[in-house]
Design a protein around this motif. Structure first.
Motif, mmCIF file in Angstrom:
data_model
loop_
_atom_site.group_PDB
_atom_site.id
_atom_site.type_symbol
_atom_site.label_atom_id
_atom_site.label_comp_id
_atom_site.label_asym_id
_atom_site.label_seq_id
_atom_site.Cartn_x
_atom_site.Cartn_y
_atom_site.Cartn_z
ATOM 1 N N MET A 1 0.842 -1.216 0.000
ATOM 2 C CA MET A 1 0.000 0.000 0.000
ATOM 3 C C MET A 1 0.862 1.244 0.000
ATOM 4 N N GLN A 16 -9.946 5.617 6.464
ATOM 5 C CA GLN A 16 -10.933 4.841 5.736
ATOM 6 C C GLN A 16 -12.285 5.540 5.887
ATOM 7 N N TYR A 114 -5.274 -7.890 0.558
ATOM 8 C CA TYR A 114 -5.090 -7.815 2.003
ATOM 9 C C TYR A 114 -5.585 -9.063 2.724
ATOM 10 N N MET C 4 9.621 11.972 6.109
ATOM 11 C CA MET C 4 9.130 10.690 5.636
ATOM 12 C C MET C 4 10.332 9.813 5.298
ATOM 13 N N THR C 5 10.166 8.517 5.516
ATOM 14 C CA THR C 5 11.231 7.579 5.174
ATOM 15 C C THR C 5 10.623 6.227 4.851
ATOM 16 N N LYS C 8 9.053 0.146 1.611
ATOM 17 C CA LYS C 8 7.818 -0.631 1.651
ATOM 18 C C LYS C 8 7.002 -0.243 2.883
ATOM 19 N N LYS C 10 6.461 2.712 5.007
ATOM 20 C CA LYS C 10 6.761 4.144 4.953
ATOM 21 C C LYS C 10 6.253 4.840 6.216
ATOM 22 N N ILE C 11 7.087 5.703 6.732
ATOM 23 C CA ILE C 11 6.803 6.403 7.972
ATOM 24 C C ILE C 11 6.715 7.894 7.653
ATOM 25 N N SER C 12 5.674 8.535 8.099
ATOM 26 C CA SER C 12 5.540 9.984 7.913
ATOM 27 C C SER C 12 5.240 10.603 9.268
ATOM 28 N N VAL C 25 2.117 8.536 10.434
ATOM 29 C CA VAL C 25 1.394 7.658 9.527
ATOM 30 C C VAL C 25 2.348 6.514 9.159
ATOM 31 N N ASP C 27 2.613 3.474 6.557
ATOM 32 C CA ASP C 27 1.992 2.979 5.322
ATOM 33 C C ASP C 27 2.708 1.703 4.893
ATOM 34 N N GLY C 28 1.955 0.693 4.573
ATOM 35 C CA GLY C 28 2.569 -0.524 4.049
ATOM 36 C C GLY C 28 2.567 -1.697 5.013
ATOM 37 N N SER C 68 -6.822 5.605 12.128
ATOM 38 C CA SER C 68 -7.067 4.890 10.873
ATOM 39 C C SER C 68 -6.173 3.658 10.795
ATOM 40 N N GLY C 69 -6.513 2.757 9.898
ATOM 41 C CA GLY C 69 -5.654 1.612 9.629
ATOM 42 C C GLY C 69 -6.048 0.336 10.334
ATOM 43 N N GLY C 77 -4.462 -2.987 6.204
ATOM 44 C CA GLY C 77 -3.696 -2.662 5.017
ATOM 45 C C GLY C 77 -3.690 -1.181 4.686
ATOM 46 N N ALA C 78 -4.658 -0.457 5.206
ATOM 47 C CA ALA C 78 -4.691 0.995 4.982
ATOM 48 C C ALA C 78 -3.696 1.662 5.931
ATOM 49 N N PRO C 79 -3.207 2.853 5.555
ATOM 50 C CA PRO C 79 -2.220 3.518 6.406
ATOM 51 C C PRO C 79 -2.730 3.692 7.836
ATOM 52 N N CYS C 81 -2.662 5.663 11.151
ATOM 53 C CA CYS C 81 -2.277 6.984 11.662
ATOM 54 C C CYS C 81 -2.573 7.066 13.144
#
Lengths: 354, 354, 354, 354
Positions: A1, A16, A114, C4-5, C8, C10-12, C25, C27-28, C68-69, C77-79, C81
Motif C-alpha cells: 500500500m 478509511q 489484504y 518521511m522515510t 515498503k 513508509k513512515i511519515s 502515519v 503505510d505498508g 485509521s488503519g 492494510g490501509a495507512p 495513523c
C-alpha cells in the motif's frame, strides 16, 4: 500500500471511510505563508456531499482540523497535518458486501490484496471520501501556486452523451466556473447533464463523465524528461482519484487521427514572448512545459454503486450470488470530482515547481 | 531531469540520439536467470528502424552490449547495464534547428529547461532513439515475467481513421501479432493503415495512432491503492514514451458515456476461480489487479517531424521564421512503438510483482 | 523538509512540540495483524517523560489515538495513523529564544532554513517530543518483527566516563534490560551513571552517552549493496533521532586500530548453520546481513538545553548576547532514548524485511 | 539490490570487479557546465591502484569514457554516463573462494542474498573497484560545488595506533593535502603510518584507519529535519563505501563523554555573520547546516583480504575449512579511500544543494 506521493512536496493520505478520521500530511511546504482558512473551507465545500440533490445524502461538515505545521496560522516548514473526523457512518449498510464484493469496486481486489482483512465499510481506504483530504492538500497548495501566478480550473466536459463547451485549446485563459454548484461552462449543457443524472437516479443506475482541467500561468521549462515529466506525474497522481480510467493531454486521443501538419503547434511571438498558435500539445513537449497552458481531460467511469441487482459471488463459498447494494450513493460523482481533479493537479504542480 | 523510475526494479536510461552511446541500467533483477540473448535481439529488432519501408531509412544494428550484471550469461544480482553505440549519426542535419525549434518537438521546452544547452542533434535525450534501451530493459524483464506466467501483447488499434479489431475485453487471452512486421490483428485493416501512412508520406506529412496492450496471467491482488496502483505506475512510465498523449484502462473514455449497469463487470465463477464476465475495468479496481487481464490503450500523436514547411521562431531574435525539417523521419512511428509499449509495460509490471 | 522515510514500510512523522498534536502515519503494514495495544503503551511508557527523577518533569499521558488503519484492532492494510495530543505546553517559556538561539540546538539552523518562520516553541518539529511518534511506529513494527522471530534490544553503554558492560559481540542473544527504568546491564554501572547525571543536574549542566543496540533473529541475506544496505538505512534513520552524532556497526571505530587478522570474523558451523566465531562485522558484510546479530552503537551528545548562562546572539541585531534557558529539561536524555533507538531500528528492519 | 541514490542529483552505479566495465549514470546535473576532464582524471588518479607501494599492484588506466550527457564537453542536462573498462582481470585467482567465503567479505552474505549466483570474482559488485565510478561522479559534482564556493577536503586521521593532526574543529578552512600521495597533514605521522602498513604487509596482514572530511563554504540552512538531514544523507551514502563501519559528525562519539557546557557551540558574530566559536556540532544542528564547516570522520576496518590462513567453511558441504586468499590486495586501503570519501560527500552535498 502506498498512499504517499511527491518529491519535494510530499503528500501522505490516511483514513478509511468509517475509521475514526481521515486526513493528510503535507511535507515540504515553504515556511512563512499565512493560510487563508476561509478559502480552504470554500474549496472543500465544493467537494462535500449533500451539496445538491445531485449528490449523496450523507451530510458531513468535513471541517479539517489542522494539528501541526502552523504557528499562528502561518506555515512553519514542519509537516502540515489535517484531520477530518468521520461522524456520520453507518457501517451496518456494508454488512452484506463483506462476503459479496460489489462489481467494479475494489472490494474483491482489496480482499485478495489484504488477505480478507481490508476494510470494506464504506469502501474503506478506497472510498471516494478519501478525496476530502486530497482536496484539503490541493486547497493548501493552491495558495502557494496563486503567489506564483499559477491558476487551476476545471469543468465537467461530458456526462453520458452530453458535452459542455470544451476549453479553447489555443487560449491562455479559461472560463472559471468554480463558483457554480454544477461546474459547466454552458448552462444549457449543464441542464441536460442534470437531466441525464436524474434519469440514471430514477433507474437506480449511475452515469460517468469527463472532466477537463487547465493550468495557466505556468512558465516554460517545468518538468523533466522521461519518467518525471509533467504528464507522467500528473497522470500518476490523477489515477489516485477513484473511478478515473483515462487521461489525455492536449487533444490526446483525437491526435491519433490527425496528421502532423494538423496537430503540430506552430510557434509564434506574442507580446515579445514565444508561444504556440494552437495548443494541441496541452502545454507539454518532451514532458516539459512550453509556456502554454497545461490542459488535460480525465475520464470517470459511472459510479459502480448502483441500486439495481447485480451478479456477484460469495468469496467464502466461491459461488455466484446476487447482490443489491444499500446505503447512500451518488448517481454521478463527476460534479463533486471537479475540485478533486483541481486539487490533485495543484499539489502535483506545486511539487514540480518546488 | 529524471530518467530513472521504479521501486524494486529500477531503470536508469541514458544517452542522446547522437551521443557516443545510449543505454540503460536495470537494478534489482533477481539473480540466477540465464538471459536468452536471441530473444532480446529479436525483440529489439521489432523496434529497430529500417525494418520496412514504413519506417525511417536510418539503419543501425542496435546490438546491445551488456557490460555488467551477468556471470556467464546469468544474472548475478548486480545492476545490469547495456550499451548501444550510436554509429550512423548525421548531426549536421540538425544545424538549422538549434535556433529554430521544430513545432511540437521538445526543442523549445528543452531549450528553456536547460538554458539553451540541451542537445538538439537528433532530438537529443528526447529522441525516439531512446526507446531502444527501453526495449532492451523490457525484453530482459519479460523473461522474468514469462517464468511467472505473465505475458504482454500489443497491437496497433488505430491509425488515422482506420481501426484494427479491438481486443475482446471479456477474453483472457489475446491474439499475438508480435511476429508481424506490421502488428495488427486484421490484415485488411493493416493494409488500409499502410495506405494511410503512404499517403501521409507522399504528402510530406505524418499520422498518429493508438496502441492497445494487454497483460495476461497477472494474478489478483497486485498493486497498491492511491498513488502506487497499477494504473498510476503504468501511466507514469508509459508517458515516458515520446509522442504519447493519452492512456486509458479498460474501456477508458468510453466508460464516461455508459451507465453503471452497462459498465460494471459482474462477477462469475469460472473453473473454480472468481472472474468477471466483462472486463471494462481493464483488470484493475482501486489500483489493484482483479485477476482479469490488464488492458489499456495509448494514444500517439502524429510524428511532429514532417517535411512540410512550418511556422517557427528564432530563439535568439524572438522573431517568427519558417522552418523546413531535413533528415530521416518516419511518417508514422506507431508500428515501431508497439514493442516499446510492451517493453515499458514489462518493466513496470515486473516492478509491481517484485 | 522531509519527515518521511521507508520503501515498503513508509513512515511519515508530523507535529511540533507545542502544536495541537504530534503523530505518525505508517503505510505498508501487512493486513491481518491484531495489534496488542497494551504492549504499545508499555513500550511508549519507557520513553515518556517524568518516569523518574532522571528525566524532565513535564508529565504527559502520551496516549496515542489510532485514527485509521485498523478494523476492530486488526490492521487492514490501509495507512495507520496515530495522534498524540500536546496538552502540557508552556510556550511562554520559549519567548526569549525566538531572537536568541540556544547553542547547539536547531533554533539557528532552522531559523535560516525556514526564513524565521520555524516554530521554536519547545523546539518545534526538532523537539525530542517527536520521538514519541517514532516510538509508536517502532512499537507497532516490533509486533510484526516478533512474528518473524526478530528481536531488538538496547541498553545504555556509556554515560560521561562510566561504561556499562558491552554486549558480547560473539553472542547470538543479549541481556534484555527493557523492563528497567534505567536500562543498563550492570546495576553498578547504572548507579554510577545516575550519580554522573545527578552531578550534572546540580551543576545546571547535562551529559551525553552511548546506546548499544542489537537485532537478533535476523536471517542472512537481508539488505542490498551500496546505498540500500542495512548499515545505510539504519544510519539514515538513526540520525533522525535528536542529539545523535555518530553511529558504528560491530566494533566500528575500534576496528580502525586493528589488523585484519584480529578483526576478521572466522566462519564456523554451529548446529549445521554457517555462523561466524566473532562478530566484529556487527552482522553485516557488504551491506547485507550474514546471519549473526546486527549490533551497533549510537553516540548522543549531551542535551544542549542547560541552565548555565551561554553565549548566543540576537538574530535581529546580529550582536552577541547572553542567554539563560528556562523551562523543563533533562540533564540526560540517554535513558529515555533507549526505546527510541529500538523503535527506529524496528521500523527500519521491518522495511528491509518487507 | 539498489545501487542508486539521490533526490535531485541521482547516481546509478553499475559493474563488477571483473565484468566488461564498471560505470555510473549521473542524472540531474545542471546544463551548461564545461567539465574539466583534466581535473577529473587527476582526481581519479588519486584513487587509482598502483600509485605507490602502499597499494595493490593491479595497475589499470581507469580512464573513464563519457558516453552521454555532454555536447562538446558541456553538460546538456541529459544523464551523464561514464564507463570504465575492466582490463586487468585475473578471475582464476578467485576460483577457490566460490565455495569458501572470505571472512568479513561479502562473499557469504552475497551468496545467501543472491542464491549463490553472486559474482565473486574480485568481489563482484562489492569490490573496492566500484569506488572508481563513485570517484568519477564525485569529481564531476565537485566542479559544480566549486562554482558555489563549496570545497571538500579529507585526510587520513588514523591508521593503526598512529594519529594525524585532527582538523581544528573551530576553523573555517582546513589544510588541503590532496596533492600528497599519502594524504596526511603531519608528514611525521604519515611516515609512522606507512611503517605500520609495511609491518602489516610483511606480516601478511592488513590495517584499518579513520578518514576525516570537511565541507567548507556551505551556507547555513541546508538540509531537512528528521530523515533527510545532512547527517542522514551523508551517512547513508558513506556506508556505500566498502569497509566503512562507522561515522561521526563533529566530535561524535567523544561528545558522549562531555557535558553540555563543554560540548555546546556558543554563538558569536564574525565579520557581521553569525558563527559559532567552536564546532563540536560538525556544522549541523537538527539535520540542517549552521554555517560552520561540515566535519565528519569515517572508520574503515582493516582490509579483510589478508594472506594469512583463515577459518572458513565450504558452502556446499557446510563444513569448516581453511582458506588462503590469493590475488593482489592492499594491506591498507585507507589512503586510496580518501578521494572516495570526498567524492561521495561531493555528490551528496550537491544533491542537498540542488
Amino acid at each position: 500500500m502506498s498512499s504517499m506521493t511527491g518529491n519535494k512536496i510530499k503528500i501522505s493520505v490516511f483514513g478509511q471511510s468509517h475509521s475514526e478520521a481521515i486526513g493528510v500530511v503535507i511535507d515540504g511546504l515553504p515556511a512563512g505563508k499565512k493560510l487563508d482558512m476561509g478559502k480552504i473551507s470554500a474549496f472543500m465545500e465544493r467537494r462535500a456531499p449533500g451539496r445538491s440533490i445531485y449528490s449523496t445524502a450523507r451530510k458531513e461538515p468535513d471541517a479539517p482540523e489542522i494539528v501541526s505545521g502552523l504557528v499562528n496560522g502561518v506555515t512553519c516548514g514542519a509537516p502540515l497535518c489535517a484531520l477530518i473526523r468521520n461522524r456520520n457512518t453507518r457501517s451496518s449498510d456494508y454488512d452484506n458486501i463483506i462476503d459479496t464484493p460489489r462489481p467494479s469496486h475494489a472490494d474483491y481486489s482489496g480482499f485478495v490484496r489484504y488477505g480478507g482483512f481490508n476494510d470494506v465499510a464504506g469502501g474503506g481506504h478506497f472510498s471516494g471520501r478519501l478525496t476530502a483530504p486530497l482536496c484539503f492538500a490541493g486547497a493548501v497548495c493552491m495558495q502557494f501556486l496563486e503567489d506564483m501566478g499559477v491558476k487551476i480550473t476545471a469543468h465537467i466536459l461530458n456526462i453520458a452523451s452530453v458535452y459542455d463547451e470544451s476549453y479553447d485549446l489555443s487560449a491562455e485563459e479559461f472560463p472559471d466556473v468554480s463558483a457554480k454548484a454544477f461546474p459547466v461552462i454552458s448552462e444549457k449543457a449543464g441542464e441536460k447533464m442534470r437531466t441525464e443524472i436524474d434519469r440514471a437516479r430514477m433507474d437506480c443506475d449511475s452515469v460517468g463523465g469527463i472532466i477537463q482541467c487547465a493550468v495557466t500561468g505556468i512558465k516554460a521549462g517545468v518538468g523533466d524528461p522521461m519518467f518525471d515529466g509533467v504528464e507522467n506525474l500528473i497522470a500518476r497522481n490523477i489515477f489516485a482519484v477513484p473511478a478515473v480510467k483515462g487521461i489525455e493531454f492536449g487533444n490526446g486521443f483525437a491526435a491519433a487521427q490527425l496528421r502532423g501538419s494538423e496537430n503540430n503547434d506552430p510557434f509564434c511571438v506574442k507580446n515579445g514572448e514565444i508561444k504556440t498558435v494552437t495548443n494541441n500539445s496541452g502545454g507539454i513537449n518532451g514532458g516539459i512545459t512550453n509556456g502554454m497552458p497545461v490542459v488535460f481531460s480525465t475520464a470517470f467511469k459511472p459510479t459502480p454503486s448502483i441500486y439495481k441487482e447485480q451478479s456477484s459471488v460469495s468469496l467464502r463459498e466461491k459461488t455466484e450470488k446476487k447482490l443489491k447494494i444499500e446505503g447512500r450513493h451518488d448517481p454521478c460523482i463527476v460534479a463533486r470530482a471537479v475540485p478533486v481533479i483541481e486539487a490533485v493537479t495543484a499539489f502535483t504542480v506545486l511539487d514540480l515547481l518546488s
